[in-house]
Design a protein around this motif. Structure first.
Motif, PDB file in Angstrom:
ATOM      1  N   HIS A  92       2.403   7.454   6.472  1.00 22.08           N
ATOM      2  CA  HIS A  92       2.268   6.189   6.818  1.00 22.08           C
ATOM      3  C   HIS A  92       1.560   5.745   7.804  1.00 22.08           C
ATOM      4  O   HIS A  92       1.572   6.458   8.658  1.00 22.08           O
ATOM      5  CB  HIS A  92       3.796   5.869   6.995  1.00 22.08           C
ATOM      6  N   ILE A  93       1.004   4.411   7.608  1.00 26.90           N
ATOM      7  CA  ILE A  93      -0.047   4.067   8.489  1.00 26.90           C
ATOM      8  C   ILE A  93       0.512   2.768   8.909  1.00 26.90           C
ATOM      9  O   ILE A  93       0.957   1.523   7.967  1.00 26.90           O
ATOM     10  CB  ILE A  93      -1.392   3.588   7.759  1.00 26.90           C
TER      11      ILE A  93
ATOM     12  N   LEU B  59      -7.612  -2.836   4.675  1.00 24.69           N
ATOM     13  CA  LEU B  59      -6.772  -3.654   4.193  1.00 24.69           C
ATOM     14  C   LEU B  59      -6.593  -4.970   4.675  1.00 24.69           C
ATOM     15  O   LEU B  59      -6.538  -6.003   3.849  1.00 24.69           O
ATOM     16  CB  LEU B  59      -5.391  -2.982   4.131  1.00 24.69           C
TER      17      LEU B  59
ATOM     18  N   PRO C 162       0.855  -1.380  -0.121  1.00 26.44           N
ATOM     19  CA  PRO C 162      -0.038   0.112   0.043  1.00 26.44           C
ATOM     20  C   PRO C 162       0.774   1.318   0.069  1.00 26.44           C
ATOM     21  O   PRO C 162       1.993   1.303   0.633  1.00 26.44           O
ATOM     22  CB  PRO C 162      -0.694  -0.281   1.235  1.00 26.44           C
TER      23      PRO C 162
ATOM     24  N   ALA D 115      -5.749   5.300  -0.003  1.00 28.57           N
ATOM     25  CA  ALA D 115      -4.781   4.339  -0.074  1.00 28.57           C
ATOM     26  C   ALA D 115      -4.891   3.815  -1.432  1.00 28.57           C
ATOM     27  O   ALA D 115      -5.756   3.308  -1.985  1.00 28.57           O
ATOM     28  CB  ALA D 115      -5.302   3.182   0.901  1.00 28.57           C
TER      29      ALA D 115
ATOM     30  N   THR E 170      -7.165   6.390   9.611  1.00 27.27           N
ATOM     31  CA  THR E 170      -6.093   5.397   9.450  1.00 27.27           C
ATOM     32  C   THR E 170      -6.502   4.035   9.940  1.00 27.27           C
ATOM     33  O   THR E 170      -6.092   3.160   9.292  1.00 27.27           O
ATOM     34  CB  THR E 170      -4.862   6.056  10.255  1.00 27.27           C
TER      35      THR E 170
ATOM     36  N   PHE F  69      -0.091   5.531   0.913  1.00 28.89           N
ATOM     37  CA  PHE F  69      -1.210   6.446   1.551  1.00 28.89           C
ATOM     38  C   PHE F  69      -0.640   7.805   1.149  1.00 28.89           C
ATOM     39  O   PHE F  69       0.382   8.279   1.351  1.00 28.89           O
ATOM     40  CB  PHE F  69      -1.148   6.166   3.042  1.00 28.89           C
TER      41      PHE F  69
ATOM     42  N   LEU G 244      -8.922   2.403   7.257  1.00 27.34           N
ATOM     43  CA  LEU G 244      -8.011   1.827   6.226  1.00 27.34           C
ATOM     44  C   LEU G 244      -7.269   0.775   6.292  1.00 27.34           C
ATOM     45  O   LEU G 244      -7.295  -0.277   5.503  1.00 27.34           O
ATOM     46  CB  LEU G 244      -6.834   3.094   5.445  1.00 27.34           C
ATOM     47  N   ARG G 245      -6.839   0.763   7.419  1.00 24.73           N
ATOM     48  CA  ARG G 245      -6.071  -0.328   8.075  1.00 24.73           C
ATOM     49  C   ARG G 245      -6.915  -1.730   8.204  1.00 24.73           C
ATOM     50  O   ARG G 245      -6.519  -2.649   7.768  1.00 24.73           O
ATOM     51  CB  ARG G 245      -5.273  -0.062   9.457  1.00 24.73           C
TER      52      ARG G 245
ATOM     53  N   GLU H 177       2.598  12.028   1.099  1.00 24.10           N
ATOM     54  CA  GLU H 177       2.762  10.468   1.589  1.00 24.10           C
ATOM     55  C   GLU H 177       2.538  10.520   3.028  1.00 24.10           C
ATOM     56  O   GLU H 177       3.425  11.443   3.823  1.00 24.10           O
ATOM     57  CB  GLU H 177       4.039  10.040   0.899  1.00 24.10           C
TER      58      GLU H 177
ATOM     59  N   ARG I 288       0.302  -2.667  10.347  1.00 32.58           N
ATOM     60  CA  ARG I 288      -0.162  -3.855   9.379  1.00 32.58           C
ATOM     61  C   ARG I 288       0.839  -5.107   9.784  1.00 32.58           C
ATOM     62  O   ARG I 288       1.761  -4.878  10.183  1.00 32.58           O
ATOM     63  CB  ARG I 288      -0.061  -3.351   8.204  1.00 32.58           C
TER      64      ARG I 288
ATOM     65  N   ALA J  35      -3.231   0.339  -3.199  1.00 28.91           N
ATOM     66  CA  ALA J  35      -3.036  -0.912  -2.818  1.00 28.91           C
ATOM     67  C   ALA J  35      -2.951  -2.000  -4.008  1.00 28.91           C
ATOM     68  O   ALA J  35      -3.856  -1.890  -4.671  1.00 28.91           O
ATOM     69  CB  ALA J  35      -3.766  -1.262  -1.718  1.00 28.91           C
TER      70      ALA J  35
END
Length: 470
Positions: free
Chosen positions: A412-413, A132, A62, A173, A125, A64, A128-129, A410, A416, A175
Motif C-alpha cells: 500500500h502506498i 499517479l 490503484p 501499480a 513508492t 500495488f 509511483l505516487r 500487495e 494520495r 491503476a
C-alpha cells in the motif's frame, strides 16, 4: 420544512430522466452513435469530482504489487493489458461532453504500460505516487507503471517493507480511472490480466465477434442500470433519503455548522498532504462480527464522531460507502455501476443500526445526486460533501496478481489525495486489514490517531467506554 413527509420533494422529472432527455437530444446528431453511450449515476458523480479537481485529474483506483526484481516483462505485460482493453469495453471508455451532456465514447483498445525511473533521491513508492498524481485526463483509463525499489524500507511509503528474502523487488501499480471501473471489477481485471500474461495474448488475439459481443453487453448493462436508477428516483425514495439525512440539518442547540471543506484545497495545483495508519485484526472463527458490514459501519461512525465532535459538537457526520452491483438481468461486464450510499452517523445500538442499514439497501439504487437534491428540497443544507468514506473488500474474491507464475505481494502506498476528510478501507482475507487515511489540512494528526484507536477497539470488540455509534 418537515422531511418526514413528501412535502417539499420535487415530483417532476428525476435527474436521471432529465439527463437522458438531454443525452438523447445531443446524441441524435452524433456522427458515430455506435460508439456513444450515456453515463451511469456513479459515473456522473466521478465526472463532477473531476471538474473540481486540479487540472481535471480523475479519481484513480490503484493496486500495488511487489515482485522479485526482474519478474515483470514490460512488453509482455503491455500486450496482456492491450488484450484486456480489446476485450472489455469499459477499458476503452473516454469521458466526453456532447452539447452539454456528459457521455462516454468507445475508443481504441489501448493500455499504457511503462517503467518509471525514480528521480535522484526518490524512492520507488514516491515515484509511483508522483506518477499517479501526474495522471493526464487525456489517454487510456487503464495504465500500469513499474518501478524498481532500491531500499528495504521505504520511509515515504508508510514504512512498508519492500525487499523480500529473495532480494530486491520491483513494484507494479495497476491503476484505473474510477469512472470506468468500480471495486467489483478489480478481481476480474487482475484475473484476466494474469491469464493474458500467462498465455502471451495481445489485442490482436481478440476475435471481432467477441469484441462486438462484449460491447453489446456493456451497452445493455449501462441502459439497464439507468432504468434501475430511474425507478429508484421516484418521490417515495427521495422522501426516504430526505428523512434519513434530516439529522444532518443542524447540530444540537445551534445553527448548522459547515463540514470542513476540502473544495478550496482541491482546486490548488498541489495535492493535499495525507496521513495514514493501519492495523491487522485477527478473525475469530467462531464469530463473524468483525466482518459484518454494520459492525464496520458502526466503527467507522465512531471514528467520524471522534474527528468532528471537537469542532462541531452535536453535528451529524455523513459517511459514504459503495454498494450495489449490476442489475440482475445485466451481462457480467466490467464498468462503473456501484452507487455511493449515504450513512448519517447517529448514536444507536448495533441492532438498530443493522435494521436501518437494511432499509437503506432497499433504496441503495437511488443515485447520489438524487439523494443530494432530495435533501436540499427538504431544506437540509447539504452540498453533497461527505465527512468520510468506507470501503470493504473481500480478498477471497480478488487473489493476488500472478505474472509468469509468480504471485505479487500487495503493498500500500500512502499520501494520495482523498475525496473526503478521511477514508477507511477494510480488507478481509486471512485477517482483517484496517487502514485509515486523512487529509492533514482538515484533520489534526493527534485527533486522527485517537479516532483510529477508537475505531479499531470497537472492531476488536474491546470496551470503548462509550455508547456504540453508527
Amino acid at each position: 420544512m418537515d422531511p418526514s413527509t413528501t412535502t417539499g420533494i420535487r415530483t417532476g422529472a428525476s435527474i436521471t430522466e432529465q439527463y437522458l432527455a438531454r443525452y438523447e437530444k445531443a446524441a441524435a446528431g452524433a456522427g458515430d452513435p455506435a460508439g456513444l453511450l450515456p453515463v451511469t449515476g456513479a459515473q456522473r458523480r466521478f465526472l463532477l469530482a473531476r471538474r473540481l479537481a486540479p487540472g481535471g485529474r480523475p479519481d484513480i483506483v490503484p493496486l500495488f504489487f511487489a515482485f522479485p526484481r526482474g519478474t515483470v516483462d514490460v512488453e509482455r505485460l503491455r500486450a496482456a493489458a492491450g488484450h484486456l482493453a480489446a476485450v472489455h469495453s469499459a477499458l476503452r471508455i473516454r469521458p466526453d461532453v456532447l452539447r452539454g451532456a456528459p457521455v462516454q465514447r468507445l475508443g481504441a483498445p489501448v493500455a499504457q504500460v511503462e517503467r518509471v525511473v525514480p528521480r535522484p533521491g526518490e524512492s520507488a513508492t514516491a515515484t509511483l505516487r508522483r506518477t499517479l498524481l501526474e495522471w493526464s485526463a487525456e489517454g487510456p483509463p487503464f495504465r500500469l507503471f513499474l518501478a524498481d525499489a532500491h531500499s528495504s524500507l521505504d520511509p515515504q511509503g508508510g514504512g512498508v517493507p519492500l525487499s523480500s528474502a529473495a532480494g530486491a523487488v520491483e513494484i507494479l501499480a495497476l491503476a484505473l480511472d474510477h469512472a470506468v471501473c468500480d471495486e467489483q471489477s478489480l478481481g476480474r481485471i487482475s484475473a484476466d490480466l494474469a491469464d493474458a500474461y500467462e498465455r502471451r495474448l495481445g489485442p490482436d488475439d481478440v476475435p471481432p465477434h467477441r469484441a462486438a459481443e462484449e460491447a453489446a453487453g456493456y451497452r445493455e448493462a449501462v441502459h439497464l442500470q439507468l432504468d434501475a436508477e430511474k425507478r429508484a428516483s421516484r418521490p417515495e425514495s427521495l422522501a426516504y433519503w430526505a428523512r434519513r439525512i434530516a439529522p444532518a440539518a443542524a447540530p444540537t442547540g445551534g445553527a448548522p455548522t459547515p463540514v470542513t471543506s476540502t473544495i478550496t484545497t482541491s482546486r490548488t495545483q498541489q495535492p493535499r498532504p495525507t496521513g495514514a495508519l493501519q492495523t491487522r485484526l485477527p478473525i475469530r472463527t467462531d464469530d463473524g462480527r468483525a466482518t459484518a458490514f454494520p459492525v464496520l459501519l458502526g466503527a467507522c461512525g465512531s471514528a467520524a464522531r471522534a474527528l468532528t465532535e471537537a469542532d462541531a459538537p452535536g453535528r451529524t457526520p455523513l459517511l459514504g460507502y459503495p454498494w450495489g452491483g449490476r442489475p440482475a438481468a445485466a451481462p457480467d461486464v466490467l464498468g462503473c455501476f456501484l452507487n455511493t450510499v449515504v450513512h448519517p452517523v447517529t448514536a444507536r445500538g448495533l441492532d438498530d443500526l443493522t435494521t436501518t442499514w437494511w432499509d437503506d439497501l432497499d433504496h441503495a439504487d437511488t443515485p447520489f445526486d438524487e439523494v443530494v437534491r432530495a435533501a436540499r428540497s427538504a431544506a437540509v443544507p447539504w452540498t453533497g460533501r461527505l465527512d468520510g468514506l468506507l470501503t470493504f473488500e473481500d480478498l477471497h474474491r480478488r487473489p493476488p496478481l500472478r505474472l509468469g507464475g509468480v504471485a505479487g505481494r500487495e503493498v500500500h502506498i500512502d499520501g494520495r489525495p482523498l475525496q473526503a476528510p478521511f477514508a477507511v478501507s477494510v480488507s478481509y482475507g486471512t485477517d482483517l486489514l484496517v487502514r485509515m487515511a486523512w487529509d492533514r489540512d482538515a484533520v489534526p494528526d493527534g485527533r486522527a490517531h485517537d479516532a483510529f484507536a477508537r475505531m479499531t477497539a470497537e472492531l476488536a470488540g474491546e470496551p470503548a467506554g462509550h455508547a456504540p455509534v453508527g
